[in-house]
Design a protein around this motif. Sequence first.
Motif, PDB file in Angstrom:
ATOM      1  N   HIS A 216       0.920  -1.109  -0.031  1.00  0.00           N
ATOM      2  CA  HIS A 216       0.038  -0.051  -0.118  1.00  0.00           C
ATOM      3  C   HIS A 216       0.785   1.188  -0.039  1.00  0.00           C
ATOM      4  N   PRO A 217       1.651   1.474  -1.215  1.00  0.00           N
ATOM      5  CA  PRO A 217       2.628   2.575  -0.985  1.00  0.00           C
ATOM      6  C   PRO A 217       1.913   4.028  -0.940  1.00  0.00           C
ATOM      7  N   LEU A 218       0.801   4.140  -1.492  1.00  0.00           N
ATOM      8  CA  LEU A 218       0.202   5.650  -1.497  1.00  0.00           C
ATOM      9  C   LEU A 218      -0.106   5.725  -0.185  1.00  0.00           C
ATOM     10  N   ALA A 219      -0.533   4.780   0.513  1.00  0.00           N
ATOM     11  CA  ALA A 219      -1.064   5.028   2.135  1.00  0.00           C
ATOM     12  C   ALA A 219       0.104   5.275   2.864  1.00  0.00           C
ATOM     13  N   ALA A 220       1.210   4.449   2.617  1.00  0.00           N
ATOM     14  CA  ALA A 220       2.594   4.648   3.222  1.00  0.00           C
ATOM     15  C   ALA A 220       3.214   6.233   3.168  1.00  0.00           C
ATOM     16  N   THR A 221       2.972   6.731   2.016  1.00  0.00           N
ATOM     17  CA  THR A 221       3.510   8.250   1.989  1.00  0.00           C
ATOM     18  C   THR A 221       2.627   8.991   2.926  1.00  0.00           C
ATOM     19  N   LEU A 222       1.402   8.692   3.311  1.00  0.00           N
ATOM     20  CA  LEU A 222       0.694   9.625   4.198  1.00  0.00           C
ATOM     21  C   LEU A 222       1.032   9.048   5.638  1.00  0.00           C
ATOM     22  N   ARG A 223       1.133   8.038   5.707  1.00  0.00           N
ATOM     23  CA  ARG A 223       1.485   7.434   7.015  1.00  0.00           C
ATOM     24  C   ARG A 223       2.797   7.804   7.549  1.00  0.00           C
ATOM     25  N   VAL A 229       4.339  15.120   2.559  1.00  0.00           N
ATOM     26  CA  VAL A 229       3.248  15.421   1.330  1.00  0.00           C
ATOM     27  C   VAL A 229       2.566  16.865   1.467  1.00  0.00           C
ATOM     28  N   GLY A 230       2.210  17.168   2.801  1.00  0.00           N
ATOM     29  CA  GLY A 230       1.659  18.618   2.891  1.00  0.00           C
ATOM     30  C   GLY A 230       2.671  19.813   2.232  1.00  0.00           C
ATOM     31  N   LEU A 354       6.434   7.261  -6.852  1.00  0.00           N
ATOM     32  CA  LEU A 354       4.939   7.442  -6.326  1.00  0.00           C
ATOM     33  C   LEU A 354       4.803   8.379  -5.469  1.00  0.00           C
ATOM     34  N   GLY A 355       5.752   8.829  -4.701  1.00  0.00           N
ATOM     35  CA  GLY A 355       5.265   9.951  -3.885  1.00  0.00           C
ATOM     36  C   GLY A 355       5.235  11.261  -4.467  1.00  0.00           C
ATOM     37  N   ILE A 356       5.972  11.570  -5.314  1.00  0.00           N
ATOM     38  CA  ILE A 356       6.170  12.978  -6.171  1.00  0.00           C
ATOM     39  C   ILE A 356       4.932  12.642  -7.153  1.00  0.00           C
ATOM     40  N   GLY A 357       5.109  11.502  -7.845  1.00  0.00           N
ATOM     41  CA  GLY A 357       3.973  11.286  -8.901  1.00  0.00           C
ATOM     42  C   GLY A 357       2.396  11.454  -8.416  1.00  0.00           C
ATOM     43  N   ALA A 358       2.148  11.097  -7.317  1.00  0.00           N
ATOM     44  CA  ALA A 358       0.630  11.103  -6.866  1.00  0.00           C
ATOM     45  C   ALA A 358       0.382  12.583  -6.288  1.00  0.00           C
ATOM     46  N   TRP A 359       1.250  12.960  -5.609  1.00  0.00           N
ATOM     47  CA  TRP A 359       0.738  14.047  -4.831  1.00  0.00           C
ATOM     48  C   TRP A 359       1.082  15.440  -5.789  1.00  0.00           C
ATOM     49  N   TYR A 360       2.189  15.438  -6.461  1.00  0.00           N
ATOM     50  CA  TYR A 360       2.412  16.607  -7.068  1.00  0.00           C
ATOM     51  C   TYR A 360       1.258  16.557  -8.397  1.00  0.00           C
ATOM     52  N   ASN A 361       1.022  15.571  -8.916  1.00  0.00           N
ATOM     53  CA  ASN A 361      -0.057  15.699 -10.184  1.00  0.00           C
ATOM     54  C   ASN A 361      -1.401  15.888  -9.577  1.00  0.00           C
ATOM     55  N   LEU A 362      -1.634  15.363  -8.504  1.00  0.00           N
ATOM     56  CA  LEU A 362      -3.095  15.904  -7.871  1.00  0.00           C
ATOM     57  C   LEU A 362      -3.026  17.279  -7.683  1.00  0.00           C
ATOM     58  N   THR A 363      -2.089  17.800  -7.144  1.00  0.00           N
ATOM     59  CA  THR A 363      -2.054  19.463  -6.943  1.00  0.00           C
ATOM     60  C   THR A 363      -2.321  20.254  -8.285  1.00  0.00           C
TER      61      THR A 363
END
Length: 414
Positions: A216-223, A229-230, A354-363
Amino acid sequence: MRTLVAASIGNAIEWYDWTIYATFSIYFATQIFPAENEALALISTLATYALAFFFRPLGGWLLGRFADLRGRRTAMLLTILLMAGGSLAIALLPTFALVGWLAPILLLLARIAQGMSLGGEVSNASAYLAEIAPPERRGRYSAFFYISTGTAVLIASLLGAVLAATMTPEQLGAYGWRIPFVLGGVLGLVGLWLRRAMPETDQFEENKAKAQAVRHPLAATLREHPKAVGQLVAFTLLSTLCYYTFFSALTPFAVSSRGADAGQVFVALSIATALFVALQYPMGALSDRFGRKPQLLVWSAAIAVLIVPLSTLIGPGLGNMLVVFCVGLGLYTMMTSIAPAIMSELFPTELRGLGIGAWYNLTVALFGGTAPLVIQSLSEAGLAEVFFWYVAGGAVLAFLVILTLPETKGQVLR
């Protein structure tokens, strides 16, 4: 150096293909959407532009995870294939007059492929440049990301200026807008050839077992990295507003809403983009010497104070547009020159893609992809100045969050 050039040129081609859509949207809007209402056709075209952004987080998540598991190089080959394929598809689109609503549907599908591609490209190219760089020169290496991006945008802008000068608006609307998309597809093949020989980064090879062990890598970035992330979301919010305001939104806005001459806007943007490219490496070098945080603070504070006054200059006159673009993009280099370094320093190698890819692109999807649509819609309602106060508010928020960033110059990546 060969590896650095290959990564950068491939990135340039990706961004060229992405940029020409916004640059030429005012010419093909009535070809793909009903021509009876030009304003509605342009808004529909920009809405498609915005919708494609919401596939960038999906691409960032899937292709970022793919890069963490299978390698940065392999993922970067896949992104350029998707982008070039989308560009060729747009070049060959039938018009609304020929196939009706199938034309907008095909346009959206092509943009979805390009959105997923760019979502993976930003994270993977950023990680790649940061991982091949010596720690004390990571700012300089990072500068090549936006040297290539700026060069791509400059080529798109110059192409717009040349086509606007050599073709009539009727010719551009009928077939001229297809030319840059054909070139984008061909250039994609060049980028694929250049990237095929790129080596994988040592950091990926040393950490791929860790990446495979993450569940669950996406959850791991938040956890495990909620603060990172913020911070990424906050400074990306302002960065993407700056990028899509100056490189995408202002061109159709200045022409259609403020009465600016299209040729003069393209010339002003081209000159400012050349300045943008020229300042990348010096700014990257400054960050290696004095730190990332001071640059980010000056950039966000300056945008907060200056963006609204600059907006009053948008309109007829080459001089006015030169001031708007040169000041805005000159300040923006303080961020762009070190963006891959800052983002890569926030996450460990096994979660970096994944950490950059998911949160950067969502923003980016929320605040960048919607920028041309928001400014055009507000302009139609007679409230264009509200958009620039919106950017100023984003700058204030980014400034406050940047205060919480640690200084990372010279540090070895985790």
